[in-house]
Design a protein around this motif. Sequence first.
Motif, PDB file in Angstrom:
ATOM      1  N   LEU A 128      20.573  16.334  16.932  1.00 39.90           N
ATOM      2  CA  LEU A 128      21.487  16.819  15.883  1.00 39.90           C
ATOM      3  C   LEU A 128      20.776  17.793  14.951  1.00 39.90           C
ATOM      4  CD1 LEU A 128      23.605  13.725  14.803  1.00 39.90           C
ATOM      5  CD2 LEU A 128      24.398  15.815  15.921  1.00 39.90           C
ATOM      6  N   ALA A 129      19.557  17.466  14.567  1.00 36.74           N
ATOM      7  CA  ALA A 129      18.797  18.367  13.699  1.00 36.74           C
ATOM      8  C   ALA A 129      18.569  19.699  14.396  1.00 36.74           C
ATOM      9  CB  ALA A 129      17.463  17.721  13.307  1.00 36.74           C
ATOM     10  N   TYR A 130      18.229  19.644  15.660  1.00 37.35           N
ATOM     11  CA  TYR A 130      18.028  20.860  16.452  1.00 37.35           C
ATOM     12  C   TYR A 130      19.326  21.680  16.495  1.00 37.35           C
ATOM     13  CZ  TYR A 130      17.676  23.774  20.611  1.00 37.35           C
ATOM     14  OH  TYR A 130      17.707  24.836  21.482  1.00 37.35           O
ATOM     15  N   ALA A 131      20.423  21.037  16.819  1.00 34.06           N
ATOM     16  CA  ALA A 131      21.709  21.735  16.970  1.00 34.06           C
ATOM     17  C   ALA A 131      22.221  22.284  15.639  1.00 34.06           C
ATOM     18  CB  ALA A 131      22.733  20.782  17.585  1.00 34.06           C
ATOM     19  N   ARG A 132      22.049  21.536  14.566  1.00 38.33           N
ATOM     20  CA  ARG A 132      22.538  21.985  13.253  1.00 38.33           C
ATOM     21  C   ARG A 132      21.820  23.247  12.775  1.00 38.33           C
ATOM     22  NH1 ARG A 132      22.868  16.084  10.463  1.00 38.33           N
ATOM     23  NH2 ARG A 132      24.995  15.585  11.086  1.00 38.33           N
ATOM     24  N   GLN A 133      20.564  23.403  13.138  1.00 35.67           N
ATOM     25  CA  GLN A 133      19.803  24.593  12.744  1.00 35.67           C
ATOM     26  C   GLN A 133      20.298  25.847  13.469  1.00 35.67           C
ATOM     27  OE1 GLN A 133      15.728  23.715  13.598  1.00 35.67           O
ATOM     28  NE2 GLN A 133      15.520  22.275  11.896  1.00 35.67           N
ATOM     29  N   ARG A 134      20.974  25.669  14.592  1.00 37.10           N
ATOM     30  CA  ARG A 134      21.329  26.791  15.442  1.00 37.10           C
ATOM     31  C   ARG A 134      22.827  27.023  15.590  1.00 37.10           C
ATOM     32  NH1 ARG A 134      16.808  24.459  16.382  1.00 37.10           N
ATOM     33  NH2 ARG A 134      15.028  25.545  17.246  1.00 37.10           N
ATOM     34  N   SER A 135      23.639  26.179  14.954  1.00 31.64           N
ATOM     35  CA  SER A 135      25.085  26.283  15.176  1.00 31.64           C
ATOM     36  C   SER A 135      25.869  25.945  13.914  1.00 31.64           C
ATOM     37  CB  SER A 135      25.497  25.342  16.313  1.00 31.64           C
ATOM     38  OG  SER A 135      25.327  23.996  15.902  1.00 31.64           O
ATOM     39  N   PRO A 142       8.318   8.439  30.065  1.00 30.20           N
ATOM     40  CA  PRO A 142       9.654   8.913  29.682  1.00 30.20           C
ATOM     41  C   PRO A 142      10.667   7.776  29.819  1.00 30.20           C
ATOM     42  CG  PRO A 142       9.048   9.776  31.836  1.00 30.20           C
ATOM     43  CD  PRO A 142       7.848   9.045  31.301  1.00 30.20           C
ATOM     44  N   VAL A 143      11.422   7.542  28.738  1.00 28.94           N
ATOM     45  CA  VAL A 143      12.408   6.454  28.749  1.00 28.94           C
ATOM     46  C   VAL A 143      13.808   6.943  28.366  1.00 28.94           C
ATOM     47  CG1 VAL A 143      10.675   4.677  28.271  1.00 28.94           C
ATOM     48  CG2 VAL A 143      11.880   5.775  26.362  1.00 28.94           C
ATOM     49  N   GLY A 144      13.923   8.204  27.963  1.00 31.54           N
ATOM     50  CA  GLY A 144      15.228   8.728  27.585  1.00 31.54           C
ATOM     51  C   GLY A 144      15.245  10.238  27.657  1.00 31.54           C
ATOM     52  N   LEU A 145      16.445  10.784  27.791  1.00 31.19           N
ATOM     53  CA  LEU A 145      16.622  12.225  27.878  1.00 31.19           C
ATOM     54  C   LEU A 145      17.927  12.611  27.203  1.00 31.19           C
ATOM     55  CD1 LEU A 145      15.945  15.057  29.153  1.00 31.19           C
ATOM     56  CD2 LEU A 145      17.317  14.305  31.116  1.00 31.19           C
ATOM     57  N   PHE A 146      17.881  13.713  26.457  1.00 28.39           N
ATOM     58  CA  PHE A 146      19.082  14.274  25.840  1.00 28.39           C
ATOM     59  C   PHE A 146      19.104  15.756  26.182  1.00 28.39           C
ATOM     60  CE2 PHE A 146      21.856  13.151  21.978  1.00 28.39           C
ATOM     61  CZ  PHE A 146      22.890  13.941  22.429  1.00 28.39           C
ATOM     62  N   ILE A 147      20.252  16.229  26.642  1.00 29.01           N
ATOM     63  CA  ILE A 147      20.427  17.636  26.990  1.00 29.01           C
ATOM     64  C   ILE A 147      21.496  18.238  26.097  1.00 29.01           C
ATOM     65  CG2 ILE A 147      21.100  19.275  28.795  1.00 29.01           C
ATOM     66  CD1 ILE A 147      20.203  17.149  30.851  1.00 29.01           C
ATOM     67  N   CYS A 148      21.182  19.397  25.534  1.00 29.83           N
ATOM     68  CA  CYS A 148      22.136  20.180  24.752  1.00 29.83           C
ATOM     69  C   CYS A 148      22.291  21.527  25.448  1.00 29.83           C
ATOM     70  CB  CYS A 148      21.618  20.390  23.328  1.00 29.83           C
ATOM     71  SG  CYS A 148      22.704  21.376  22.272  1.00 29.83           S
ATOM     72  N   LYS A 149      23.522  21.884  25.781  1.00 28.41           N
ATOM     73  CA  LYS A 149      23.754  23.192  26.387  1.00 28.41           C
ATOM     74  C   LYS A 149      23.351  24.283  25.412  1.00 28.41           C
ATOM     75  CE  LYS A 149      27.684  22.194  29.401  1.00 28.41           C
ATOM     76  NZ  LYS A 149      29.062  22.591  29.698  1.00 28.41           N
ATOM     77  N   LYS A 150      23.166  25.481  25.919  1.00 25.23           N
ATOM     78  CA  LYS A 150      22.871  26.612  25.052  1.00 25.23           C
ATOM     79  C   LYS A 150      24.012  26.796  24.060  1.00 25.23           C
ATOM     80  CE  LYS A 150      20.155  29.234  28.361  1.00 25.23           C
ATOM     81  NZ  LYS A 150      20.069  30.478  29.131  1.00 25.23           N
ATOM     82  N   VAL A 151      23.664  27.181  22.846  1.00 18.92           N
ATOM     83  CA  VAL A 151      24.669  27.422  21.810  1.00 18.92           C
ATOM     84  C   VAL A 151      25.585  28.551  22.274  1.00 18.92           C
ATOM     85  CG1 VAL A 151      25.022  28.204  19.437  1.00 18.92           C
ATOM     86  CG2 VAL A 151      23.203  26.566  19.963  1.00 18.92           C
ATOM     87  N   GLN A 152      26.887  28.316  22.144  1.00 17.48           N
ATOM     88  CA  GLN A 152      27.888  29.301  22.543  1.00 17.48           C
ATOM     89  C   GLN A 152      28.480  29.943  21.298  1.00 17.48           C
ATOM     90  OE1 GLN A 152      30.586  26.793  24.713  1.00 17.48           O
ATOM     91  NE2 GLN A 152      29.190  26.517  26.423  1.00 17.48           N
ATOM     92  N   THR A 153      28.580  31.262  21.309  1.00 15.16           N
ATOM     93  CA  THR A 153      29.185  31.987  20.193  1.00 15.16           C
ATOM     94  C   THR A 153      30.564  32.461  20.606  1.00 15.16           C
ATOM     95  OG1 THR A 153      27.019  32.705  19.428  1.00 15.16           O
ATOM     96  CG2 THR A 153      28.926  33.932  18.607  1.00 15.16           C
ATOM     97  N   TYR A 154      31.553  32.164  19.762  1.00 16.61           N
ATOM     98  CA  TYR A 154      32.941  32.532  20.043  1.00 16.61           C
ATOM     99  C   TYR A 154      33.340  33.664  19.104  1.00 16.61           C
ATOM    100  CZ  TYR A 154      33.083  28.274  22.783  1.00 16.61           C
ATOM    101  OH  TYR A 154      32.836  27.298  23.733  1.00 16.61           O
ATOM    102  N   ASP A 155      33.276  34.879  19.625  1.00 21.16           N
ATOM    103  CA  ASP A 155      33.624  36.056  18.828  1.00 21.16           C
ATOM    104  C   ASP A 155      35.070  36.011  18.349  1.00 21.16           C
ATOM    105  OD1 ASP A 155      31.077  37.113  19.057  1.00 21.16           O
ATOM    106  OD2 ASP A 155      31.563  38.143  20.930  1.00 21.16           O
ATOM    107  N   LEU A 173      31.939  31.902  15.531  1.00 19.18           N
ATOM    108  CA  LEU A 173      31.623  30.476  15.434  1.00 19.18           C
ATOM    109  C   LEU A 173      30.599  30.110  16.510  1.00 19.18           C
ATOM    110  CD1 LEU A 173      32.437  27.702  14.111  1.00 19.18           C
ATOM    111  CD2 LEU A 173      33.987  27.448  16.066  1.00 19.18           C
ATOM    112  N   ARG A 174      29.510  29.462  16.085  1.00 19.54           N
ATOM    113  CA  ARG A 174      28.459  29.027  17.004  1.00 19.54           C
ATOM    114  C   ARG A 174      28.605  27.527  17.245  1.00 19.54           C
ATOM    115  NH1 ARG A 174      23.486  30.023  13.812  1.00 19.54           N
ATOM    116  NH2 ARG A 174      24.933  29.263  12.253  1.00 19.54           N
ATOM    117  N   VAL A 175      28.765  27.162  18.518  1.00 17.16           N
ATOM    118  CA  VAL A 175      28.996  25.765  18.886  1.00 17.16           C
ATOM    119  C   VAL A 175      27.848  25.271  19.767  1.00 17.16           C
ATOM    120  CG1 VAL A 175      30.556  24.144  20.038  1.00 17.16           C
ATOM    121  CG2 VAL A 175      31.490  26.102  18.792  1.00 17.16           C
ATOM    122  N   ALA A 176      27.289  24.131  19.391  1.00 15.73           N
ATOM    123  CA  ALA A 176      26.238  23.483  20.183  1.00 15.73           C
ATOM    124  C   ALA A 176      26.860  22.299  20.922  1.00 15.73           C
ATOM    125  CB  ALA A 176      25.106  23.005  19.276  1.00 15.73           C
ATOM    126  N   PRO A 177      27.086  22.446  22.222  1.00 13.12           N
ATOM    127  CA  PRO A 177      27.682  21.336  22.987  1.00 13.12           C
ATOM    128  C   PRO A 177      26.612  20.351  23.459  1.00 13.12           C
ATOM    129  CG  PRO A 177      28.069  23.483  24.052  1.00 13.12           C
ATOM    130  CD  PRO A 177      27.026  23.662  23.000  1.00 13.12           C
TER     131      PRO A 177
END
Length: 132
Positions: A86-93, A40-53, A58-62
Amino acid sequence: RFYLDNQFDPNLVDQMYAKLVESSFETGQHMQVARWKGEPVGLFICKKVQTYDSYSGLRVAPLRFLVIDRKYRNMKIAQHLFLYMLAYARQRSDLVSTGLESHNIASMNLHAKLGFRFNHSHSIYHWHSLSK
């Protein structure tokens, strides 16, 4: 930013970031690991997608945290990991949000290269009591 503040013990900063990774895993945030020859040489964390009623659902991937082992920097690992996330987040937000430290020119350049546009800035100050 904590490593740049000489009032913080680097070992304690290491522990703080280790806890951030652990809590991210425990709370089910999306974590992507980059490996080089199996290590392992790198790590990226994306918080759970948040939905703003209040904003029509609006679904936001932080995007939260990207780190690359110093020995493996300048090998485009961060760029590839960022593109995957980004590809992961764009599919879900509907919106992907991210942040960076203004002194981190490499991160600023990567964000610009990947199409992010500056939205706003805020300053964070560290205050240390002289009495311990």
